[in-house]
Write a protein that holds these residues in place. Structure first.
Motif, PDB file in Angstrom:
ATOM      1  N   GLY A  59      20.541 -42.127  -4.988  1.00 47.23           N
ATOM      2  CA  GLY A  59      21.635 -43.068  -5.166  1.00 47.23           C
ATOM      3  C   GLY A  59      23.003 -42.460  -4.930  1.00 47.23           C
ATOM      4  O   GLY A  59      23.984 -43.180  -4.702  1.00 47.23           O
ATOM      5  N   PHE A  68      24.855 -43.317  -1.450  1.00 46.61           N
ATOM      6  CA  PHE A  68      25.343 -44.686  -1.241  1.00 46.61           C
ATOM      7  C   PHE A  68      26.647 -44.938  -1.984  1.00 46.61           C
ATOM      8  O   PHE A  68      27.399 -45.835  -1.632  1.00 46.61           O
ATOM      9  CB  PHE A  68      24.281 -45.701  -1.687  1.00 46.61           C
ATOM     10  N   ARG A  69      26.903 -44.171  -3.017  1.00 52.19           N
ATOM     11  CA  ARG A  69      28.189 -44.335  -3.709  1.00 52.19           C
ATOM     12  C   ARG A  69      29.337 -43.785  -2.860  1.00 52.19           C
ATOM     13  O   ARG A  69      30.499 -44.112  -3.102  1.00 52.19           O
ATOM     14  CB  ARG A  69      28.177 -43.639  -5.074  1.00 52.19           C
ATOM     15  N   ASP A 123      28.719 -45.934   3.015  1.00 49.17           N
ATOM     16  CA  ASP A 123      28.226 -47.308   2.954  1.00 49.17           C
ATOM     17  C   ASP A 123      27.042 -47.520   3.896  1.00 49.17           C
ATOM     18  O   ASP A 123      26.589 -46.585   4.588  1.00 49.17           O
ATOM     19  CB  ASP A 123      29.360 -48.313   3.199  1.00 49.17           C
ATOM     20  N   GLU A 124      26.546 -48.781   3.921  1.00 44.57           N
ATOM     21  CA  GLU A 124      25.341 -49.089   4.683  1.00 44.57           C
ATOM     22  C   GLU A 124      25.554 -49.027   6.196  1.00 44.57           C
ATOM     23  O   GLU A 124      24.593 -49.072   6.952  1.00 44.57           O
ATOM     24  CB  GLU A 124      24.778 -50.454   4.285  1.00 44.57           C
ATOM     25  N   GLN A 125      26.804 -48.931   6.620  1.00 43.00           N
ATOM     26  CA  GLN A 125      27.091 -48.753   8.048  1.00 43.00           C
ATOM     27  C   GLN A 125      27.380 -47.284   8.369  1.00 43.00           C
ATOM     28  O   GLN A 125      27.917 -46.958   9.436  1.00 43.00           O
ATOM     29  CB  GLN A 125      28.280 -49.632   8.454  1.00 43.00           C
ATOM     30  N   ASP A 126      27.049 -46.414   7.444  1.00 34.52           N
ATOM     31  CA  ASP A 126      27.260 -44.961   7.583  1.00 34.52           C
ATOM     32  C   ASP A 126      28.725 -44.585   7.696  1.00 34.52           C
ATOM     33  O   ASP A 126      29.088 -43.592   8.335  1.00 34.52           O
ATOM     34  CB  ASP A 126      26.472 -44.400   8.779  1.00 34.52           C
ATOM     35  N   ARG A 127      29.576 -45.409   7.072  1.00 37.05           N
ATOM     36  CA  ARG A 127      31.010 -45.090   7.028  1.00 37.05           C
ATOM     37  C   ARG A 127      31.355 -44.510   5.658  1.00 37.05           C
ATOM     38  O   ARG A 127      30.822 -44.944   4.634  1.00 37.05           O
ATOM     39  CB  ARG A 127      31.851 -46.350   7.281  1.00 37.05           C
ATOM     40  N   ARG A 135      33.186 -44.236   2.346  1.00 31.53           N
ATOM     41  CA  ARG A 135      33.893 -45.240   1.556  1.00 31.53           C
ATOM     42  C   ARG A 135      35.337 -44.804   1.339  1.00 31.53           C
ATOM     43  O   ARG A 135      35.640 -43.594   1.353  1.00 31.53           O
ATOM     44  CB  ARG A 135      33.186 -45.425   0.213  1.00 31.53           C
ATOM     45  N   PRO A 136      36.225 -45.780   1.104  1.00 31.95           N
ATOM     46  CA  PRO A 136      37.612 -45.414   0.789  1.00 31.95           C
ATOM     47  C   PRO A 136      37.647 -44.506  -0.441  1.00 31.95           C
ATOM     48  O   PRO A 136      36.806 -44.621  -1.326  1.00 31.95           O
ATOM     49  CB  PRO A 136      38.274 -46.764   0.476  1.00 31.95           C
ATOM     50  N   HIS A 137      38.575 -43.631  -0.475  1.00 31.70           N
ATOM     51  CA  HIS A 137      38.820 -42.730  -1.616  1.00 31.70           C
ATOM     52  C   HIS A 137      37.835 -41.565  -1.688  1.00 31.70           C
ATOM     53  O   HIS A 137      37.932 -40.747  -2.587  1.00 31.70           O
ATOM     54  CB  HIS A 137      38.793 -43.466  -2.963  1.00 31.70           C
ATOM     55  N   ILE A 138      36.878 -41.485  -0.781  1.00 30.38           N
ATOM     56  CA  ILE A 138      35.989 -40.333  -0.749  1.00 30.38           C
ATOM     57  C   ILE A 138      36.452 -39.398   0.369  1.00 30.38           C
ATOM     58  O   ILE A 138      36.723 -39.846   1.500  1.00 30.38           O
ATOM     59  CB  ILE A 138      34.528 -40.774  -0.481  1.00 30.38           C
TER      60      ILE A 138
END
Lengths: 401, 85
Positions: free
Chosen positions: B38, B41-42, B45-49, B51-54
């Motif tokens: 898990g 995924f945090r 995202d599911e489009q392999d991008r 996430r903001p702030h990471i």
């Protein structure tokens, strides 16, 4: 997989500010109120009379929890839709009333887009609905942006519905994220016909009301009779904005809807919604978000009106919070505000008002300012359960014990 | 190699620093996800991008490239850019 432990939760079991504590009731069925907030979740355990409440929380302190639901089929599985301000969305499950939580192995996520295409990303899971009584472990989820998902294993693994999420027509009706509500466009009000697990309804804000008769493999709009914002074409499904749709447990052929443009009723097999909110007082109007149906009487529903004028303040009309009840299917409406503040500027979100199944029915709502209210007598008088919680997103009820 | 875990993700690892391996940043994140299901995924995202702030830093240098090669002596720092109220 992220987990929280009983020890961790025990540390959190201070009463919520303003909440009353009580000793546990005997073996009588008790009411559980599940509260999802912008900063975590709380469980309020009522005694047999629903007069005193024991607060358990916060669970997931600091997490944005959009919905917490107890599975009515087994009476013990909790599913919570969560994210944080900076981490991706996920789903947690508990089978011991929140002493321990286990993260979904595969939370709701859109299908990976083909190479070169721009795929969508689930921002948050917004709505959770347990499946039909005959389908244990089946759950449905609605997300922001609009997406529909199903779990066959109690919420551990979630599969997307391509017939909604990836269908070009449905994607057009959903619009872009710029067309959605301020905190993101949503798929909500996933509703299962208690007579037929394959017969479902759901709403999209924006994007209209839709019906499926094959367990979600195909869908069709059901928006006849619904109005849209002045100047727009009601024939265009994209312009429809249902806020909350509820089916009557005592008569599944009857549905009520709080819409962006009024309060409506639908009596199947008709496909035409009737605006029953026109009988609301003119100075209050029939705009709002929650819609609550009586568990045994399909003529009785409650709404919580909201100021939908000018810039949409999203407060109670004239700053005077009140619920309204009809006991004749919308022909007449009566104000129910005894016990509520004479002036207050909060409001109640679409998932934040619900009923229990007791007789008389208990009503519960949570406010955007973090107050949890209830009525033990179907809205005749309101009393607070807790004050000073974070902004309340959802309120659910369950019978346990 | 050493991987520094930000506080919002320590519920997965139980530690501020873990050892992991991978030929690229992407492979290392997949390895972490196998060990701590898990976790990826945090962050991705599911489009392999991302996430903001990471944010990811290899040996102190920020990278947005999941194919960036890694060597056994490298250090990966995962940063959660906490912001807002």
């Amino acid at each position: 997989m992220a987990r929280t432990t009983r020890k961790a939760v025990a540390r959190r079991q201070k009463p919520a500010a303003g909440a009353k504590r009580t000793k546990r009731a005997g073996r009588a069925r008790r009411t559980l109120v599940l509260v999802a907030t912008r900063k975590g979740a709380w469980l309020f355990h009522g005694d047999a009379t629903r007069k005193t409440w024991r607060a358990d929380g916060p669970h997931f302190l600091g997490h944005i929890v959009n919905h917490v639901v107890l599975d009515p089929r087994d009476g013990r599985t909790l599913v919570a839709a969560s994210r944080t301000g900076h981490l991706g969305p996920t789903v947690f499950r508990s089978t011991d009333f929140g002493r321990t939580w286990h993260e979904a192995a595969r939370p709701p996520a859109f299908a990976k887009a083909p190479e070169g295409a721009k795929g969508r990303t689930v921002n948050h899971t917004f709505w959770l609905t347990p499946g039909h009584a005959s389908e244990p472990n089946v759950w449905y989820a609605g997300t922001s942006p609009q997406g529909l998902f199903r779990s066959n294993d109690g919420g551990a693994n979630w599969e997307p519905f391509g017939a909604v999420n990836d269908d070009p027509q449905y994607r057009a009706w959903m619009g872009s994220e710029q067309d959605g509500t301020p905190d993101g466009p949503k798929l909500h009000s996933i509703t299962i016909d208690p007579r037929d697990p394959k017969h479902m309804y759901m709403g999209m804000s924006g994007g209209g009301v839709h019906e499926s008769r094959d367990a979600g493999r195909s869908w069709a709009p059901i928006v006849q009779g619904l109005e849209v914002v002045e100047g727009f074409d009601s024939a265009n499904i994209a312009f429809h904005d249902p806020h909350c749709i509820r089916i009557c447990p005592s008569n599944p052929d009857r549905l009520y809807q709080q819409n962006h443009c009024g309060i409506y009723r639908l009596d199947r097999p008709s496909k035409e919604w009737v605006r029953v909110g026109k009988k609301m007082p003119k100075n209050v109007g029939d705009i709002g978000f929650p819609m609550v149906v009586h568990p045994r009487d399909d003529d009785t529903v409650w709404v919580f009106p909201m100021d939908g004028q000018t810039v949409w303040p999203r407060t109670s009309p004239e700053g005077k919070p009140c619920a309204y009840i009809t006991r004749d299917g919308g022909k007449t409406w009566q104000r129910r505000d005894k016990g509520l503040p004479r002036e207050a500027w909060w409001t109640v979100k679409r998932q934040a008002m619900n009923a229990d199944a007791n007789d008389p029915v208990g009503l519960y709502f949570g406010t955007t300012s973090g107050d949890l209210w209830m009525s033990r007598d179907e809205g005749e008088k309101w009393t607070p359960i807790a004050h000073h919680l974070p902004e309340i997103y959802a309120v659910e009820t369950a019978e346990i014990g | 190699m050493k991987v520094l875990i930000p506080t919002p993700l320590r519920s997965y690892t139980g530690a501020r620093e873990v050892e992991a391996s991978g030929a690229t940043v992407g492979e290392l994140l997949s390895e972490l996800d196998r060990r701590y299901p898990g976790l990826r995924f945090r962050m991705i995202d599911e489009q392999d991008r991302m996430r903001p702030h990471i944010r990811f830093f290899v040996n102190g240098e920020q990278t947005f490239d999941m194919a960036r090669p890694l060597s056994p002596g490298d250090a990966l720092q995962i940063v959660q850019a906490l912001s807002g109220g």
